[in-house]
Design an enzyme around this catalytic site. Structure first.
Site, PDB file in Angstrom:
ATOM      1  N   LYS A  65      -4.654  38.866   9.826  1.00 38.08           N
ATOM      2  CA  LYS A  65      -5.780  39.728   9.441  1.00 38.08           C
ATOM      3  C   LYS A  65      -7.149  39.089   9.715  1.00 38.08           C
ATOM      4  O   LYS A  65      -8.129  39.794   9.888  1.00 38.08           O
ATOM      5  CB  LYS A  65      -5.668  40.127   7.968  1.00 38.08           C
ATOM      6  CG  LYS A  65      -4.562  41.131   7.705  1.00 38.08           C
ATOM      7  CD  LYS A  65      -4.560  41.582   6.256  1.00 38.08           C
ATOM      8  CE  LYS A  65      -3.657  42.792   6.080  1.00 38.08           C
ATOM      9  NZ  LYS A  65      -3.898  43.478   4.807  1.00 38.08           N
ATOM     10  N   ASP A 102      -8.030  48.797   3.553  1.00 38.55           N
ATOM     11  CA  ASP A 102      -7.461  48.474   2.238  1.00 38.55           C
ATOM     12  C   ASP A 102      -8.404  48.896   1.112  1.00 38.55           C
ATOM     13  O   ASP A 102      -7.954  49.323   0.040  1.00 38.55           O
ATOM     14  CB  ASP A 102      -7.188  46.965   2.126  1.00 38.55           C
ATOM     15  CG  ASP A 102      -5.958  46.562   2.921  1.00 38.55           C
ATOM     16  OD1 ASP A 102      -5.062  47.402   3.110  1.00 38.55           O
ATOM     17  OD2 ASP A 102      -5.904  45.399   3.376  1.00 38.55           O
TER      18      ASP A 102
END
Ligand code: ATR
Length: 273
Positions: A65, A102
């Site tokens: 990520k 997210d």
């Protein structure tokens, strides 16, 4: 045909292909979504390959990520504050734009379980790792009153300094019982369940204990929370909600059908037990 994929290592367990294929099939799109293992160290070269192969978008899971940011020529404000991306979209010049879904995924997942707003509400975030950073960013920008509790207290202060615009409280995990007295709900981002341990909770009195984990690693913690009188929610809803935000970035239009994909994921997890 539009090609999409989730990249990570390991990635075989990922529910993302099932989630996105549910929507691709439902909407009759000419697209495919696969999972591709990319070992650490190979990320930059792999990103160049994906661009050459005309991939439209990628989801990114652990441990890449942060590493994918090197390959992105554009990054959203959320990516910059959180320091991580989970969604990449190929730009017309063949380079990549990085987003982090997210944060909106968490807010949408909270709405699904009746938390219509977070502004001004006192919310405990347990943990100070990557998952906590996205949660903190989302809650801070929505003007919630957050208290971060973490086993390693210094890390709690550090994530607030790095991800938030406003100051928020923080402390050691041992403060949980005191801090929880007047908190409205708890978001657990700590990965204790992955090590077969359980964070001991005070009495819930019907309040929400929202765990970002799901499946077997979340089971013990959620069972304990229920015993203590918390209303529990696992992280599967958030997983699907963040996927829905990614899907909308790639294809535009309305958010896809979260409940349909969530039902499919719950069936898969049940079959895996
Ligand atoms: P993620 O990216 O999933 O958030 P991470 O970055 O490894 O994972 O962060 C894990 C978080 O869970 C950390 O906040 C960690 O606490 P420390 O900062 O003290 O390491 C927390 N955590 C992991 N195991 C834990 C346990 N057994 N009890 C309490 N907290 C735990």
């Amino acid at each position: 045909m539009d090609r999409l994929a989730v990249i990570g290592d390991p990635v075989g367990h990922s529910l993302s292909p099932q989630i996105h294929m549910t929507w691709i099939d439902q909407l009759g799109l000419d697209a495919s979504y696969e999972s591709i293992r990319v070992p650490a160290g190979d990320v930059t070269a792999a990103m160049e390959d994906f661009a050459r192969q005309d991939f439209r978008g990628l989801n990114v899971t652990l441990p890449h990520k942060q590493d994918v940011l090197v390959s992105a020529s554009q990054a959203s404000p959320a990516v910059k504050a959180i320091g991580a991306a989970n969604t990449l979209s190929r730009l017309s010049d063949g380079r990549w734009r990085a987003d982090n879904t997210d944060a909106p995924g968490l807010i949408a997942a909270l709405k699904r379980v009746g938390i219509d707003y977070v502004t001004g509400r006192k919310i405990i975030v347990i943990g100070a790792g990557g998952a906590a950073r996205a949660a903190l960013f989302a809650l801070d920008r929505a003007d919630a009153e957050v208290i971060v509790l973490n086993r390693t207290v210094e890390k709690a202060g550090q994530v607030i300094a790095e991800c938030c615009n406003s100051p928020h409280g923080y402390g050691p995990l041992e403060d949980l019982h005191t801090v929880a007295e007047d908190a409205e709900f708890i978001i657990n981002t700590a990965s204790a369940g992955h090590q077969d341990t359980c964070i001991q909770l005070p009495e819930g009195k019907g309040r929400l204990f929202f765990d970002m984990s799901y499946g077997a690693p979340a089971a013990g913690q959620l069972a304990h929370a229920q015993q203590q009188g918390w209303t529990t929610e696992d992280g599967l809803g958030m997983l699907v909600c963040q996927a829905a935000e990614s899907f909308r970035i790639w294809f535009g239009g309305d958010l896809p059908d979260v409940e349909l994909a969530l039902e499919a994921c719950r069936e898969t997890l049940k079959a895996d037990l």
